[in-house]
Design a protein around this motif. Structure first.
Motif, PDB file in Angstrom:
ATOM      1  N   ALA A  28      -7.246   6.707 -46.459  1.00 55.92           N
ATOM      2  CA  ALA A  28      -7.087   5.302 -46.846  1.00 55.92           C
ATOM      3  C   ALA A  28      -6.895   4.417 -45.618  1.00 55.92           C
ATOM      4  O   ALA A  28      -7.463   3.319 -45.531  1.00 55.92           O
ATOM      5  CB  ALA A  28      -5.915   5.144 -47.804  1.00 55.92           C
ATOM      6  N   VAL A  29      -6.106   4.887 -44.665  1.00 59.62           N
ATOM      7  CA  VAL A  29      -5.876   4.118 -43.438  1.00 59.62           C
ATOM      8  C   VAL A  29      -7.187   3.921 -42.691  1.00 59.62           C
ATOM      9  O   VAL A  29      -7.506   2.806 -42.238  1.00 59.62           O
ATOM     10  CB  VAL A  29      -4.839   4.829 -42.546  1.00 59.62           C
ATOM     11  N   CYS A  30      -7.958   4.985 -42.539  1.00 57.80           N
ATOM     12  CA  CYS A  30      -9.220   4.894 -41.798  1.00 57.80           C
ATOM     13  C   CYS A  30     -10.221   3.994 -42.520  1.00 57.80           C
ATOM     14  O   CYS A  30     -11.026   3.313 -41.867  1.00 57.80           O
ATOM     15  CB  CYS A  30      -9.797   6.283 -41.582  1.00 57.80           C
ATOM     16  N   ALA A  31     -10.187   3.979 -43.849  1.00 59.61           N
ATOM     17  CA  ALA A  31     -11.089   3.103 -44.603  1.00 59.61           C
ATOM     18  C   ALA A  31     -10.778   1.634 -44.348  1.00 59.61           C
ATOM     19  O   ALA A  31     -11.680   0.785 -44.387  1.00 59.61           O
ATOM     20  CB  ALA A  31     -10.992   3.415 -46.092  1.00 59.61           C
ATOM     21  N   ARG A  32      -9.520   1.312 -44.089  1.00 60.36           N
ATOM     22  CA  ARG A  32      -9.129  -0.081 -43.837  1.00 60.36           C
ATOM     23  C   ARG A  32      -9.314  -0.495 -42.383  1.00 60.36           C
ATOM     24  O   ARG A  32      -9.240  -1.682 -42.056  1.00 60.36           O
ATOM     25  CB  ARG A  32      -7.666  -0.299 -44.230  1.00 60.36           C
ATOM     26  N   LEU A  33      -9.530   0.468 -41.492  1.00 59.63           N
ATOM     27  CA  LEU A  33      -9.518   0.172 -40.065  1.00 59.63           C
ATOM     28  C   LEU A  33     -10.593  -0.834 -39.633  1.00 59.63           C
ATOM     29  O   LEU A  33     -10.288  -1.753 -38.855  1.00 59.63           O
ATOM     30  CB  LEU A  33      -9.642   1.473 -39.258  1.00 59.63           C
ATOM     31  N   PRO A  34     -11.849  -0.722 -40.069  1.00 62.23           N
ATOM     32  CA  PRO A  34     -12.828  -1.718 -39.627  1.00 62.23           C
ATOM     33  C   PRO A  34     -12.419  -3.160 -39.927  1.00 62.23           C
ATOM     34  O   PRO A  34     -12.665  -4.061 -39.117  1.00 62.23           O
ATOM     35  CB  PRO A  34     -14.101  -1.311 -40.374  1.00 62.23           C
ATOM     36  N   ALA A  35     -11.798  -3.376 -41.074  1.00 61.13           N
ATOM     37  CA  ALA A  35     -11.350  -4.737 -41.415  1.00 61.13           C
ATOM     38  C   ALA A  35     -10.237  -5.189 -40.475  1.00 61.13           C
ATOM     39  O   ALA A  35     -10.200  -6.348 -40.039  1.00 61.13           O
ATOM     40  CB  ALA A  35     -10.892  -4.791 -42.867  1.00 61.13           C
ATOM     41  N   MET A  36      -9.324  -4.296 -40.147  1.00 64.75           N
ATOM     42  CA  MET A  36      -8.268  -4.634 -39.187  1.00 64.75           C
ATOM     43  C   MET A  36      -8.865  -4.980 -37.837  1.00 64.75           C
ATOM     44  O   MET A  36      -8.453  -5.938 -37.169  1.00 64.75           O
ATOM     45  CB  MET A  36      -7.287  -3.464 -39.020  1.00 64.75           C
ATOM     46  N   ASN A  37      -9.840  -4.189 -37.426  1.00 59.93           N
ATOM     47  CA  ASN A  37     -10.473  -4.438 -36.126  1.00 59.93           C
ATOM     48  C   ASN A  37     -11.257  -5.749 -36.117  1.00 59.93           C
ATOM     49  O   ASN A  37     -11.265  -6.464 -35.116  1.00 59.93           O
ATOM     50  CB  ASN A  37     -11.388  -3.267 -35.758  1.00 59.93           C
ATOM     51  N   GLU A  38     -11.903  -6.062 -37.229  1.00 61.07           N
ATOM     52  CA  GLU A  38     -12.646  -7.323 -37.298  1.00 61.07           C
ATOM     53  C   GLU A  38     -11.702  -8.517 -37.140  1.00 61.07           C
ATOM     54  O   GLU A  38     -12.061  -9.529 -36.531  1.00 61.07           O
ATOM     55  CB  GLU A  38     -13.406  -7.415 -38.618  1.00 61.07           C
ATOM     56  N   ARG A  39     -10.477  -8.371 -37.647  1.00 57.94           N
ATOM     57  CA  ARG A  39      -9.474  -9.439 -37.502  1.00 57.94           C
ATOM     58  C   ARG A  39      -8.769  -9.390 -36.160  1.00 57.94           C
ATOM     59  O   ARG A  39      -7.955 -10.268 -35.863  1.00 57.94           O
ATOM     60  CB  ARG A  39      -8.429  -9.338 -38.610  1.00 57.94           C
ATOM     61  N   ALA A  40      -9.044  -8.336 -35.359  1.00 57.79           N
ATOM     62  CA  ALA A  40      -8.315  -8.101 -34.109  1.00 57.79           C
ATOM     63  C   ALA A  40      -6.812  -8.065 -34.374  1.00 57.79           C
ATOM     64  O   ALA A  40      -6.010  -8.618 -33.610  1.00 57.79           O
ATOM     65  CB  ALA A  40      -8.661  -9.161 -33.065  1.00 57.79           C
ATOM     66  N   ASP A  41      -6.433  -7.379 -35.441  1.00 59.85           N
ATOM     67  CA  ASP A  41      -5.033  -7.358 -35.900  1.00 59.85           C
ATOM     68  C   ASP A  41      -4.303  -6.174 -35.263  1.00 59.85           C
ATOM     69  O   ASP A  41      -4.133  -5.115 -35.884  1.00 59.85           O
ATOM     70  CB  ASP A  41      -5.011  -7.258 -37.426  1.00 59.85           C
ATOM     71  N   LEU A  42      -3.880  -6.353 -34.022  1.00 60.61           N
ATOM     72  CA  LEU A  42      -3.199  -5.278 -33.299  1.00 60.61           C
ATOM     73  C   LEU A  42      -1.939  -4.805 -34.012  1.00 60.61           C
ATOM     74  O   LEU A  42      -1.722  -3.587 -34.116  1.00 60.61           O
ATOM     75  CB  LEU A  42      -2.897  -5.719 -31.868  1.00 60.61           C
ATOM     76  N   PRO A  43      -1.058  -5.690 -34.492  1.00 62.49           N
ATOM     77  CA  PRO A  43       0.134  -5.189 -35.201  1.00 62.49           C
ATOM     78  C   PRO A  43      -0.219  -4.310 -36.393  1.00 62.49           C
ATOM     79  O   PRO A  43       0.446  -3.289 -36.627  1.00 62.49           O
ATOM     80  CB  PRO A  43       0.844  -6.480 -35.640  1.00 62.49           C
ATOM     81  N   ALA A  44      -1.254  -4.673 -37.134  1.00 61.33           N
ATOM     82  CA  ALA A  44      -1.633  -3.859 -38.299  1.00 61.33           C
ATOM     83  C   ALA A  44      -2.153  -2.494 -37.866  1.00 61.33           C
ATOM     84  O   ALA A  44      -1.845  -1.470 -38.498  1.00 61.33           O
ATOM     85  CB  ALA A  44      -2.692  -4.597 -39.120  1.00 61.33           C
ATOM     86  N   VAL A  45      -2.940  -2.448 -36.771  1.00 62.04           N
ATOM     87  CA  VAL A  45      -3.457  -1.171 -36.291  1.00 62.04           C
ATOM     88  C   VAL A  45      -2.310  -0.287 -35.799  1.00 62.04           C
ATOM     89  O   VAL A  45      -2.279   0.922 -36.093  1.00 62.04           O
ATOM     90  CB  VAL A  45      -4.500  -1.389 -35.172  1.00 62.04           C
ATOM     91  N   CYS A  46      -1.371  -0.869 -35.077  1.00 56.95           N
ATOM     92  CA  CYS A  46      -0.217  -0.083 -34.604  1.00 56.95           C
ATOM     93  C   CYS A  46       0.599   0.443 -35.782  1.00 56.95           C
ATOM     94  O   CYS A  46       1.054   1.593 -35.780  1.00 56.95           O
ATOM     95  CB  CYS A  46       0.662  -0.937 -33.693  1.00 56.95           C
ATOM     96  N   SER A  47       0.795  -0.401 -36.788  1.00 60.39           N
ATOM     97  CA  SER A  47       1.531   0.028 -37.979  1.00 60.39           C
ATOM     98  C   SER A  47       0.800   1.155 -38.684  1.00 60.39           C
ATOM     99  O   SER A  47       1.416   2.139 -39.126  1.00 60.39           O
ATOM    100  CB  SER A  47       1.708  -1.165 -38.924  1.00 60.39           C
ATOM    101  N   ALA A  48      -0.537   1.043 -38.783  1.00 59.61           N
ATOM    102  CA  ALA A  48      -1.323   2.108 -39.413  1.00 59.61           C
ATOM    103  C   ALA A  48      -1.191   3.409 -38.640  1.00 59.61           C
ATOM    104  O   ALA A  48      -1.078   4.494 -39.231  1.00 59.61           O
ATOM    105  CB  ALA A  48      -2.785   1.672 -39.498  1.00 59.61           C
TER     106      ALA A  48
END
Length: 369
Positions: A28-48
């Motif tokens: 589930a985390v990996c499925a959401r990762l492209p969207a996080m990266n598109e937003r350049a959401d570093l806090p969300a990626v670190c949390s994931a």
């Protein structure tokens, strides 16, 4: 015996079995990762990343395949953290001992490699991706398709270094080797047809930046770390390379599988197959012409490498030209100038072996006359 201590020199690891695994429950985390990266959401990626970090006790209970799958899933997040400007071990300090432990369990570097990102990556909806772009899938598939044939080529090289060029099977084995190397030509042609230089240079290349672990820098899962340099070492580069290429393949071999690193240690000082064949022709004690057949077969294999390298230089120039790229070096640490240099060296050795082959044929004709 660890599954990484396989008896031949292909991957030996059941790629599909690793791909099926999800030991960190990271789907589930990996499925959401492209969207996080598109937003350049570093806090969300670190949390994931924090949500999937295993304990050292959990890692101790993993089998070798689960360790590979765990590093695969951690790795796709490491590259994403790095792409957004942070060093993962500084942003998420608890990850460092985990990376070191997984590296120890698998005898690989303490981050993901090209194998994790491609051969051990699930297909379809579970595929781990940085961007989710179809072009990324084409890049992953190009390596997936080429890697088994490159592994088979390494195995053939390991057999050839133990054979006499006078043996009929020597030239036959080189012809099979050339067939396997054609997989690289097919793969890079597919990349040129389906992946734009702008997408690679600006969309994907930033995810492959080096990360720091325990004070050392480790490159991302670059296709440059496929075992093509090892095949060069066996065929010609151990005694015909130059300092820049020698330095490159010494660095890239660190990202290879353990058996390939052992082969490099055995082959790096030669003699190369080109040298062995040339010496056999100079000896010229063979009236059946087998060393000449070996030279001709080696030339065919080298021509395949030249074809691949010509395409590689072309695509690299497009991706790293000033108005397109953001980097001076490729994801594997090499420059366009180095790629062009390797192409020239390969052409030079092919020409030299061709001359030896012609001289050998002339000698055979004179004796038979």
């Amino acid at each position: 015996m660890s599954i990484l201590n396989f008896p031949d020199y292909n991957s030996g690891i059941p790629d599909d079995a690793v791909a099926e695994l999800d030991p960190l429950h990271a789907d589930a985390v990996c499925a959401r990762l492209p969207a996080m990266n598109e937003r350049a959401d570093l806090p969300a990626v670190c949390s994931a990343l924090r949500t999937i970090i295993p304990t050292l006790d959990q890692i101790a209970a993993f089998n070798p395949l689960e360790c590979l799958a765990a590093m695969r899933d951690i790795g796709i997040l490491l590259g994403s953290v790095r792409r957004h400007g942070a060093q993962p071990v500084f942003a998420v300090p608890e990850i460092e001992p985990v990376l070191l432990e997984l590296a120890s369990r698998t005898d690989l570097v303490p981050r993901d490699t090209v194998h994790h990102y491609t051969c051990w990556n699930p297909r379809g909806v579970r595929q781990r991706m940085y961007t989710g772009d179809p072009q990324e899938t084409h890049l992953i598939d190009s390596v997936r398709n080429a890697m088994p044939r490159l592994g088979a080529a390494v195995t053939i090289c390991a057999r050839l270094v133990r054979l006499d060029p006078a043996a009929p099977v020597f030239a036959e084995s080189l012809d099979i080797l050339a067939d396997h190397l054609h997989g690289m030509v097919t793969s890079i042609s597919d990349v040129m047809a389906h992946v734009s230089p702008v997408y690679f240079a600006r969309g994907l290349r930033p995810y492959f930046d080096a990360i720091t672990v325990a004070g050392a820098d480790y490159l991302g899962p670059a296709a440059a770390n496929m075992p093509l340099a090892l095949i060069d070492v066996a065929l010609w580069a151990s005694d015909r390379g130059d300092e820049s290429y020698d330095c490159f393949h010494r660095e890239s071999i660190a990202y290879s599988l353990p058996p390939w690193r052992r082969l490099y240690a055995a082959w790096q000082y030669g003699p190369s197959l080109a040298q062995v064949i040339s010496a056999a022709i100079a000896r010229d004690g063979n009236d059946d012409g087998q060393p000449q057949a070996a030279a001709e077969a080696l030339c065919r294999a080298l021509r395949v490498l030249i074809m691949f390298r010509g395409k590689h230089v072309t695509i690299a120039r497009r991706a790293y030209e000033e108005e397109v790229g953001l980097y001076q070096e490729g994801s594997g640490g090499g420059t366009v100038e180095l790629l062009a240099r390797i192409l020239r060296l390969t052409r030079d050795i092919a020409a030299e072996v061709g001359v030896r082959h012609s001289q050998g044929l002339t000698a055979v004709v004179r004796r038979s006359g």
